[in-house]
Design a protein around this motif. Sequence first.
Motif, PDB file in Angstrom:
ATOM      1  N   PHE A  32       0.838  -1.191   0.000  1.00 26.09           N
ATOM      2  CA  PHE A  32       0.000   0.000   0.000  1.00 26.09           C
ATOM      3  C   PHE A  32       0.877   1.246   0.000  1.00 26.09           C
ATOM      4  O   PHE A  32       2.026   1.218   0.456  1.00 26.09           O
ATOM      5  N   TYR A  45       0.239   5.041   1.670  1.00 22.87           N
ATOM      6  CA  TYR A  45      -0.593   5.933   2.459  1.00 22.87           C
ATOM      7  C   TYR A  45      -0.004   7.337   2.364  1.00 22.87           C
ATOM      8  O   TYR A  45       1.205   7.512   2.233  1.00 22.87           O
ATOM      9  N   GLN A  61      -0.133  11.371   4.116  1.00 24.74           N
ATOM     10  CA  GLN A  61      -0.537  12.221   5.248  1.00 24.74           C
ATOM     11  C   GLN A  61      -0.250  13.661   4.876  1.00 24.74           C
ATOM     12  O   GLN A  61       0.916  14.090   4.854  1.00 24.74           O
ATOM     13  N   ARG A 112      -0.949  18.018   9.001  1.00 23.95           N
ATOM     14  CA  ARG A 112      -1.883  18.036  10.118  1.00 23.95           C
ATOM     15  C   ARG A 112      -3.168  17.270   9.853  1.00 23.95           C
ATOM     16  O   ARG A 112      -4.197  17.551  10.466  1.00 23.95           O
ATOM     17  N   GLN A 113      -3.121  16.317   8.930  1.00 20.60           N
ATOM     18  CA  GLN A 113      -4.307  15.517   8.645  1.00 20.60           C
ATOM     19  C   GLN A 113      -4.041  14.051   8.955  1.00 20.60           C
ATOM     20  O   GLN A 113      -2.924  13.642   9.239  1.00 20.60           O
ATOM     21  N   ARG A 114      -5.077  13.275   8.893  1.00 20.25           N
ATOM     22  CA  ARG A 114      -4.937  11.850   9.166  1.00 20.25           C
ATOM     23  C   ARG A 114      -4.281  11.146   7.994  1.00 20.25           C
ATOM     24  O   ARG A 114      -4.319  11.627   6.858  1.00 20.25           O
ATOM     25  N   LEU A 115      -3.733  10.013   8.274  1.00 23.23           N
ATOM     26  CA  LEU A 115      -3.238   9.161   7.187  1.00 23.23           C
ATOM     27  C   LEU A 115      -4.424   8.631   6.393  1.00 23.23           C
ATOM     28  O   LEU A 115      -5.452   8.273   6.937  1.00 23.23           O
ATOM     29  N   LEU A 153      -5.418   6.148   2.817  1.00 27.59           N
ATOM     30  CA  LEU A 153      -4.936   5.251   1.782  1.00 27.59           C
ATOM     31  C   LEU A 153      -4.865   5.991   0.445  1.00 27.59           C
ATOM     32  O   LEU A 153      -5.823   6.644   0.039  1.00 27.59           O
ATOM     33  N   MET A 186       3.481  13.770   3.408  1.00 32.41           N
ATOM     34  CA  MET A 186       4.303  12.661   3.869  1.00 32.41           C
ATOM     35  C   MET A 186       3.720  11.400   3.264  1.00 32.41           C
ATOM     36  O   MET A 186       2.505  11.164   3.343  1.00 32.41           O
ATOM     37  N   TYR A 196       3.850   7.211   2.976  1.00 33.77           N
ATOM     38  CA  TYR A 196       4.297   6.000   3.638  1.00 33.77           C
ATOM     39  C   TYR A 196       3.986   4.786   2.762  1.00 33.77           C
ATOM     40  O   TYR A 196       2.845   4.607   2.312  1.00 33.77           O
ATOM     41  N   PHE A 253       4.821  -0.255   8.322  1.00 38.41           N
ATOM     42  CA  PHE A 253       5.075   0.959   7.562  1.00 38.41           C
ATOM     43  C   PHE A 253       6.567   1.197   7.370  1.00 38.41           C
ATOM     44  O   PHE A 253       7.390   0.853   8.225  1.00 38.41           O
ATOM     45  N   LYS A 312       9.517   4.247   6.905  1.00 35.86           N
ATOM     46  CA  LYS A 312       9.739   5.441   7.730  1.00 35.86           C
ATOM     47  C   LYS A 312       9.191   6.709   7.094  1.00 35.86           C
ATOM     48  O   LYS A 312       9.220   7.765   7.712  1.00 35.86           O
TER      49      LYS A 312
END
Lengths: 115, 112
Positions: free
Chosen positions: B34, B36, B38, B41-44, B46, B84, B86, B102, B104
């Motif tokens: 996968f 992901y 981010q 300041r938001q959620r991770l 998909l 960001m 991942y 995950f 880094k």
Amino acid sequence: DTAVSQTPKYLVTQMGNDKSIKCEQNLGHDTMYWYKQDSKKFLKIMFSYNNKELIINETVPNRFSPKSPDKAHLNLHINSLELGDSAVYFCASSPSLFYRGSSLHFGNGTRLTVT
Amino acid sequence: AQRVTQPEKLLSVFKGAPVELKCNYSYSGSPELFWYVQYSRQRLQLLLRHISRESIKGFTADLNKGETSFHLKKPFAQEEDSAMYYCALTGQGAGGSEKLVFGKGTKLTVNP
């Protein structure tokens, strides 16, 4: 219509205190998780619960105690907070234990600062 | 043991330039991978997964089992792609369950 919600969003506390972070999901998922994102943005799983049963405990100190009163909730209680506990804690859920064909749904995170 | 490696901690490109975020993995079984994302300041959330073979927001990723890679690509980067990223792999957890491991993360900055 938030899917995975965490409270509080920010938490600032002193060393030695005990604090809790709450998580709720309204997706009807069976499995919930806690992840820790450290200052270097590294994400690591801490716990997973399936239908209120602990499945994964990734060598997290005993000071961390998750509690799942029902499958829609997974709270994280931390005793005797230490400076190194400062991080962003993400709650997540998935339909079941098995990922294949599905994905994790994350909460917005709780930024914990221990002073 | 399962492992995900993202060799670049930071990646900076100009708007309109191609971008490739590298991801290599180590897993003895049949992996599911996968990406992901981010945003600040938001959620991770998909972005995409290899089994879907889809393109999301112009991003694609192909699983290369020979090179054990799952690089994320976009031909023309946009400023709103700054985030960001991942890479993640399903790995074996306790009791036969699977867990998401995950990398880094790579911070992508798209400059105007």
